[in-house]
Each structure stands twice: as C-alpha cells, then as structure tokens.
Motif scaffolding. Sequence first.
Motif, PDB file in Angstrom:
ATOM      1  N   LEU A  81       0.832  -1.198   0.000  1.00 31.26           N
ATOM      2  CA  LEU A  81       0.000   0.000   0.000  1.00 31.26           C
ATOM      3  C   LEU A  81       0.871   1.255   0.000  1.00 31.26           C
ATOM      4  N   GLY A  82       1.930   1.197   0.823  1.00 33.70           N
ATOM      5  CA  GLY A  82       2.800   2.361   0.959  1.00 33.70           C
ATOM      6  C   GLY A  82       3.390   2.795  -0.372  1.00 33.70           C
ATOM      7  N   PHE A  83       3.590   1.808  -1.235  1.00 30.96           N
ATOM      8  CA  PHE A  83       4.169   2.117  -2.533  1.00 30.96           C
ATOM      9  C   PHE A  83       3.289   3.088  -3.325  1.00 30.96           C
ATOM     10  N   SER A 117      -1.046  12.243  -4.058  1.00 29.27           N
ATOM     11  CA  SER A 117      -1.754  13.500  -4.277  1.00 29.27           C
ATOM     12  C   SER A 117      -0.806  14.557  -4.835  1.00 29.27           C
ATOM     13  N   ALA A 118       0.418  14.589  -4.288  1.00 28.09           N
ATOM     14  CA  ALA A 118       1.395  15.563  -4.789  1.00 28.09           C
ATOM     15  C   ALA A 118       1.726  15.249  -6.240  1.00 28.09           C
ATOM     16  N   LEU A 119       1.921  13.986  -6.481  1.00 26.36           N
ATOM     17  CA  LEU A 119       2.284  13.575  -7.831  1.00 26.36           C
ATOM     18  C   LEU A 119       1.129  13.856  -8.795  1.00 26.36           C
ATOM     19  N   ALA A 120      -0.097  13.631  -8.326  1.00 23.97           N
ATOM     20  CA  ALA A 120      -1.251  13.853  -9.186  1.00 23.97           C
ATOM     21  C   ALA A 120      -1.340  15.325  -9.576  1.00 23.97           C
ATOM     22  N   THR A 121      -0.966  16.203  -8.639  1.00 27.28           N
ATOM     23  CA  THR A 121      -0.966  17.634  -8.950  1.00 27.28           C
ATOM     24  C   THR A 121       0.045  17.927 -10.048  1.00 27.28           C
ATOM     25  N   ASP A 167      11.280   8.135  -6.739  1.00 26.41           N
ATOM     26  CA  ASP A 167      12.003   8.949  -5.751  1.00 26.41           C
ATOM     27  C   ASP A 167      11.860  10.454  -6.006  1.00 26.41           C
ATOM     28  N   THR A 168      12.087  10.884  -7.252  1.00 27.83           N
ATOM     29  CA  THR A 168      12.096  12.328  -7.511  1.00 27.83           C
ATOM     30  C   THR A 168      10.821  12.826  -8.184  1.00 27.83           C
ATOM     31  N   SER A 169       9.880  11.912  -8.482  1.00 30.26           N
ATOM     32  CA  SER A 169       8.631  12.275  -9.146  1.00 30.26           C
ATOM     33  C   SER A 169       8.844  12.997 -10.473  1.00 30.26           C
ATOM     34  N   ARG A 213      10.839   1.693 -12.227  1.00 35.71           N
ATOM     35  CA  ARG A 213      11.449   2.921 -12.737  1.00 35.71           C
ATOM     36  C   ARG A 213      10.456   4.076 -12.733  1.00 35.71           C
ATOM     37  N   PHE A 214       9.190   3.787 -13.064  1.00 35.52           N
ATOM     38  CA  PHE A 214       8.155   4.824 -13.096  1.00 35.52           C
ATOM     39  C   PHE A 214       6.861   4.259 -12.529  1.00 35.52           C
TER      40      PHE A 214
END
Lengths: 236, 216
Positions: free
Chosen positions: A95-97, A102-106, A136-138, A227-228
């Motif tokens: 789940l943690g993965f 939310s940040a990434l979705a923005t 790691d770096t989004s 990787r992504f």
Amino acid sequence: MNADDIDVMAGEYVLGTLDDAERRRVRARLDAGDEAFVAAVARWQERLVPLTEAVEPAPVPAALWARIETSIGSEAGRAARSVPVPAPLPWWQRLGFWRGFSALATAASIVLAVMLATRPDVRVVPRYVVVLATPDTSTPGLLVEAVDERSIKLIPLATFTVPEDRVLELWTHPEGQPVVSLGLVTPGRMVTITLDDLPPLAPGQPFAVSLEPPGGSPTGQPTGPVRFKGQTIRAL
Amino acid sequence: MPLVGTRFRNGRSLSSAVIRQAEGFMTDSRSAFDYEAAIAACSARESQAMRALYDREAGRMLGVALRIVRDPGIAEDVVHETFVNIWRYAATFDEARGSARTWIYSILRNEAIGAARRQSRHPTPAPHGSSGNGSDEDEIERIPDPAATRRLETSPEMGRLHTCLEALESERRDCVLLSYVEGYSHGEIAERLGVPLGTVKSWIKRALLALRDCMS
C-alpha cells in the motif's frame, strides 16, 4: 507486412532465433492483440511441437516436485484464504508504494494541462491519463493516455536510458484482479496498447514500469525495480 | 509476460489435423492421457492433476529445456517456472486456441529461450557440470552431438512434420532443428555451419515458408 513476412517472423519467434529487439517487437504485437500475428504464432507452435516428442527425456531430480509443490501451495493458499500473507509483499502489492500520490497527481495535472495546451490538434479528449514518474524524484517519464475504453497510448515525456541487459515492462493493477503486463516499453517510442481482456480503466488505477530481464518478466509478475509509477486521473 | 507467446486464437482449425497425425504415432498410454482435462483440473485448483501432469511430462520437459539451456540447474528452474505458470494461468487456457500439450510446451520453450538469452549475456563457465578444464573443452561441450540431431530428423513420432522436414534441403532442416531443439541463435547457427549470417537468415526464411506450405 505481407502474409509471408508475418509467417516468417512468427515462425522465427517460435523457433527462438529472433534477437532481443526483434523478440520484443513481436511480444509487443502479441500483447497488443494483433490477431494475424497471434494466430500465426499459434499455428507455428502447433506445427513444431511434435519436435519435442523426439527429445530424450532427462532424469527428474526427486526434489523438483517438492519445489513446485511449495510454490503452487503458497499460491493456492493465498487464493483460497484471501488473507494477508506473512511473507513480504512484492512492491506492487504494498500500500505504501502507492501512497503519496496527491502531490504527484498535482504535478501530473500540470504536465497534462501543458501537453493539451501545446497540442493544437487534440480532437478526442481522453477521459483518463496517467503520468508515470520516477518513485524517488517524481520526475515525469511517460504519459499514458486513454484513447478509448479499450486502448491506451504510451507517450514518452523524457529521454532515459536502460541498462543494456534489461528491458522496461509496463504493468497495471485493475481493481480485484492480479497485476497484468501490458508489454514491453521501448524508450522514446510512442505505442498504442489494446487492453484486451482487462476491465475498463478506473480512477486511481495503478500503473508502473519495471526493469526486467530481456524478453520481459520470467514470472508474469514484476520482478525488477520500478522505474516509473502513477495512477489514472480524470482528464480535464 | 511469459504467456504472451502462448495465447492461441484462430489457430485450431489449421493445426488440429497436424496434431491428430502426430498423435496417430503415439503409444496408447500417451494418447490416453487427457492434457486438456489435466489443465482444466489445474484451473479448478486440483493439485493432484498437476502431479499427474508432472509424472507424465516432467522428464520430457526437463529434456527439452536442457537441450536449450544446456545447464541442468537452469533446466530445472525452467521446468519449475513452467509448472508454476501452468498452475497460475490454467484458467486462461482456451481449448479453441490450441491443444493443451502445445500450450504447456510453448510456456516451457518460452521460459527456456528467455533463460538461454540471459545465460549468453552472463555466460556460465561449466555447462553440463563439466570439470572446467579450460574454455576449449567448454566450447566443445556446447556444440550439440550431430548424431542426436540426426536421430531427431528421422523420428517417426513427428508425423507430417517429419515428412515435411525430410523434404527440406539438409542445411535448411539443420537450421530449424538447431534453433527449435538446441536453442541456437542465428549467429550460433552461422558459426556452427560455417556460413555467413545472411545465409542462415535466408535459409531459415525459406525453410519456414516451405514447412508452412507443406503442412497446410
């Protein structure tokens, strides 16, 4: 490709003579549900399988069955009880993965808005998109765009390198189903993928790209590092 | 992913005659085994069906894998993975798309070819558990026994495939056998037969088209 070309390439795929790049291309076509190709490969498998009859059997070590039984036993138990297994879960089940999206979705929305704004000829607005970014770096690397309910388009957003002895494999995790492979990803190449037997895309559906051995994961499940990753978001 | 190459669609009508012909040469005990029923039972999570399939085929499967990967330990891994995949994907097997035995061996060969490719990128020094007395000996061991290839050519179990292979020019037939049975790449076949790579590619292309026409 004419009928002979298809039959030769499918035949070579079954013989096993294609090099890694050619083999990946055939896999992508099979994954994409290219009917002519799937049928041609199936015909070669049936034609050539009698050759296995003539191969001398090898003595089977006694321990082999126990090993298989252990492997399938744990799978059977997992399916039957539907309870969390004590063994460490692979990354795509943790789940943690998938948290912290939310940040990434923005970030994804911004990338998408820019993409759509800079493409003058957008006729069909996709209902869902996925921005696949580094865990790691989004940093966005690939964009998955739903063409319709049955197919998606994979668009490279950045250039990246892959170790020489590894390939990239695209995965998704439809709700209530196991993780499925959507085929191999060629860096820098746009591809359309047919979601053959999968349920229609749903909001928040996880996607990921992992590093796998040549030819793709040997187990049918992700084995290498991711990787992504990303998940479907509704397009603007 | 390993099952990508083993999906069957629309292939049955063309190939069932071939299979029937091949089965005609099989012994009674072999044709009496119902592979389709075994796979159906596996999808119903009946592990005794897996055991029956294992008892029937594991030796042959190990032999087929060993010819391709040339390392007993890796061949065992391949057979292990194949049975795990049979168990995992039995429910996706579709009789209308091909025979169960073909499905099983397609999974096996896919695994074996993948393993052979990984091996060639990271060569292991001692195939067949040789004593490792130097690279020359290892090289010799990697070259298949020509007599074994010869035996394959004349095996009656192959039915129509046997007739069609026999009709090919010998070097083209060798290309088919070296690749399918021994897991050789284009380059390895070229090296073994002492001809340019382009020649091997063209032989294989012609052999495939001739086989297709002969068997249809």
